[in-house]
Design an enzyme around this catalytic site. Sequence first.
Site, mmCIF file in Angstrom:
data_model
loop_
_atom_site.group_PDB
_atom_site.id
_atom_site.type_symbol
_atom_site.label_atom_id
_atom_site.label_comp_id
_atom_site.label_asym_id
_atom_site.label_seq_id
_atom_site.Cartn_x
_atom_site.Cartn_y
_atom_site.Cartn_z
ATOM 1 N N GLU A 119 14.166 44.788 7.461
ATOM 2 C CA GLU A 119 13.627 45.768 5.947
ATOM 3 C C GLU A 119 12.370 45.873 6.219
ATOM 4 O O GLU A 119 11.720 44.720 6.600
ATOM 5 C CB GLU A 119 14.444 44.618 5.159
ATOM 6 C CG GLU A 119 13.782 45.658 3.450
ATOM 7 C CD GLU A 119 14.264 45.211 2.612
ATOM 8 O OE1 GLU A 119 13.946 44.706 1.050
ATOM 9 O OE2 GLU A 119 16.302 44.953 2.745
ATOM 10 N N CYS A 159 4.458 45.673 3.749
ATOM 11 C CA CYS A 159 5.380 44.461 4.245
ATOM 12 C C CYS A 159 6.257 44.520 5.191
ATOM 13 O O CYS A 159 7.293 44.944 5.226
ATOM 14 C CB CYS A 159 6.062 44.135 3.242
ATOM 15 S SG CYS A 159 6.438 42.463 3.364
ATOM 16 N N CYS A 183 15.872 34.254 10.496
ATOM 17 C CA CYS A 183 14.845 33.348 10.290
ATOM 18 C C CYS A 183 15.498 32.440 10.180
ATOM 19 O O CYS A 183 16.766 31.453 9.668
ATOM 20 C CB CYS A 183 14.414 33.356 9.018
ATOM 21 S SG CYS A 183 12.984 32.219 9.037
ATOM 22 N N CYS A 214 14.763 27.713 4.652
ATOM 23 C CA CYS A 214 14.215 28.018 3.508
ATOM 24 C C CYS A 214 15.767 27.998 1.881
ATOM 25 O O CYS A 214 15.807 28.867 2.303
ATOM 26 C CB CYS A 214 13.233 28.039 2.791
ATOM 27 S SG CYS A 214 11.623 27.803 3.901
ATOM 28 N N CYS A 231 15.827 31.726 -0.509
ATOM 29 C CA CYS A 231 14.792 32.954 0.491
ATOM 30 C C CYS A 231 16.472 33.570 1.504
ATOM 31 O O CYS A 231 17.167 32.655 1.782
ATOM 32 C CB CYS A 231 13.976 32.008 1.885
ATOM 33 S SG CYS A 231 13.694 34.154 1.925
ATOM 34 N N SER A 259 1.491 35.205 6.309
ATOM 35 C CA SER A 259 2.585 34.467 5.744
ATOM 36 C C SER A 259 2.882 33.706 6.220
ATOM 37 O O SER A 259 4.345 33.910 7.173
ATOM 38 C CB SER A 259 3.112 34.696 4.763
ATOM 39 O OG SER A 259 3.313 34.234 3.616
ATOM 40 N N CYS A 263 9.109 41.384 -1.962
ATOM 41 C CA CYS A 263 8.710 41.502 -0.541
ATOM 42 C C CYS A 263 9.070 40.214 -0.249
ATOM 43 O O CYS A 263 9.360 38.664 -0.770
ATOM 44 C CB CYS A 263 7.222 41.313 -0.370
ATOM 45 S SG CYS A 263 6.645 41.445 1.336
HETATM 46 N N1 SAH Z 1 8.403 32.856 7.083
HETATM 47 C C1 SAH Z 1 7.334 33.563 6.201
HETATM 48 C C2 SAH Z 1 6.824 34.991 5.856
HETATM 49 C C3 SAH Z 1 8.198 35.236 4.905
HETATM 50 S S1 SAH Z 1 8.522 35.325 3.506
HETATM 51 C C4 SAH Z 1 6.653 32.234 4.756
HETATM 52 O O1 SAH Z 1 7.560 31.804 4.628
HETATM 53 O O2 SAH Z 1 6.182 32.155 5.275
HETATM 54 C C5 SAH Z 1 7.705 36.133 2.470
HETATM 55 C C6 SAH Z 1 7.118 35.518 0.928
HETATM 56 O O3 SAH Z 1 8.346 35.287 0.323
HETATM 57 C C7 SAH Z 1 7.826 33.962 1.158
HETATM 58 O O4 SAH Z 1 6.226 33.600 0.078
HETATM 59 C C8 SAH Z 1 8.971 33.521 0.445
HETATM 60 O O5 SAH Z 1 8.489 32.213 0.206
HETATM 61 C C9 SAH Z 1 9.226 34.880 -0.752
HETATM 62 N N2 SAH Z 1 10.096 34.682 -1.120
HETATM 63 C C10 SAH Z 1 11.510 34.037 -0.684
HETATM 64 N N3 SAH Z 1 12.390 34.273 -1.057
HETATM 65 C C11 SAH Z 1 11.983 33.957 -2.526
HETATM 66 C C12 SAH Z 1 12.308 33.891 -3.468
HETATM 67 N N4 SAH Z 1 13.898 33.931 -3.765
HETATM 68 N N5 SAH Z 1 11.961 34.190 -4.938
HETATM 69 C C13 SAH Z 1 11.197 34.544 -5.097
HETATM 70 N N6 SAH Z 1 9.569 34.321 -3.552
HETATM 71 C C14 SAH Z 1 10.698 34.104 -2.163
HETATM 72 FE FE1 SF4 Z 2 11.860 32.101 6.952
HETATM 73 FE FE2 SF4 Z 2 12.757 32.871 4.057
HETATM 74 FE FE3 SF4 Z 2 11.507 30.139 4.820
HETATM 75 FE FE4 SF4 Z 2 9.908 32.536 4.957
HETATM 76 S S1 SF4 Z 2 10.656 31.451 3.415
HETATM 77 S S2 SF4 Z 2 9.879 30.404 6.400
HETATM 78 S S3 SF4 Z 2 11.918 34.311 5.659
HETATM 79 S S4 SF4 Z 2 13.631 30.909 5.432
#
Ligand code: SAH
Ligand code: SF4
Length: 359
Positions: free
Chosen positions: A92, A113, A120, A124, A127, A207, A349
């Site tokens: 995306e 973005c 990934c 996390c 996410c 990021s 994003c």
């Molecule tokens: N992997 C990198 C970049 C992609 S994630 C990272 O983790 O920084 C990009 C952003 O989206 C990160 O700040 C992440 O924490 C946020 N994000 C992911 N899931 C989310 C959620 N459920 N609500 C709000 N932000 C979220």
């Molecule tokens: Fe991967 Fe999502 Fe964690 Fe970023 S926030 S490292 S995209 S699992």
Amino acid sequence: MEKKLIHGETLGELEGAVVAMGQPKFRAKQVADWLYKKRACSWAEMTNLPVEFREKLEDEYVFCSTVPIKIHKSQDTTRKYLMQLGDGSLVETVSLWAPDVEDETGFGRVTVCLSTQVGCAYGCNFCASGLSGFKRNLEAGEIVDQLLTVATDIEKESGKTDRFPIDNIVVMGMGEPLANYQNLIQALTIINSDWGLRFGARRITVSTSGLVPEIEKLADEKIQFRLAISLHGTTNEVRNQIMPINRKYPLEKLFPAIKQYSEKRGRMITLEYILIRDLNDSLSQAQQLAKIAHYLHAHVNLIPCNKVESLSWIAPMPAVQKQFIGFLKSANVSATIRLEKGDPIAAACGQLSFKTKVG
Ligand code: SAH
Ligand code: SF4
């Protein structure tokens, strides 16, 4: 021979390739001009190149590797592009339009973005990107093509082609950019170079969830990108609960790497902090976050957690969010908060909400 992606080649690589095709070296610069200055959409447009040379290029290179198979528009400010790649994988790309921030053309400011991986591996647990695991790294050309595809779409709609229609790039889409380090740097080099898109490094933010060795490496790159760290927890205890990467690179390893980065670069970094109800939204954590932000000389960007289907985390009540940012500001921390839940930008994003099945 598998075709390479033309938008993934540096000028030096193009020079090697054109010479191998029996052409003079200067043809490489002509090709780059067509790709990035004139932003050609096909080989046929490259009219100052001999036809046989164009045919050779077409035999060896894919022109564009991202096909937007679905575009989701919301309230005229956010656009999510579901991009299909050559092997059928989906990523995306998001564009965010800030109409209230006027630039000299009166058009507003557009941020794009970009994704860097299919899936990934970092998992996390708030996410959506990590939910189905890791599939593969994107190639440099696939990262550049996302940007060009969005730029072309914006131009088509606005009818304006007098300047590159994108003002900021954030590498915050699907995937962990620093886990695809080489292709990321190659793509950003093409985007930043004088012979490429000439897009200023200060308008590019990468990021990361906190890959310490790669943050150290990034600090020594020639091109000075901006850095955002997904912090989300002010103690190892909290961060361990939501970000498995913290077990490998806990805060006592992460902070020195961030500090070194901002000292070498001489500029502020951003700490991304998702506000999650009853997990990291207490006042004592706001106090701790303020200390960290001062220590790292960082800006804090609060993001109320967006509910992801099948995951249990949700955002705190608006009053708690307000209190949290209020505390940071009263402690003289530079802090912003993304708008209310349900806001198209907040939902845009880093979280992949397309559910399209292809084929
Ligand atoms: N992997 C990198 C970049 C992609 S994630 C990272 O983790 O920084 C990009 C952003 O989206 C990160 O700040 C992440 O924490 C946020 N994000 C992911 N899931 C989310 C959620 N459920 N609500 C709000 N932000 C979220
Ligand atoms: Fe991967 Fe999502 Fe964690 Fe970023 S926030 S490292 S995209 S699992």
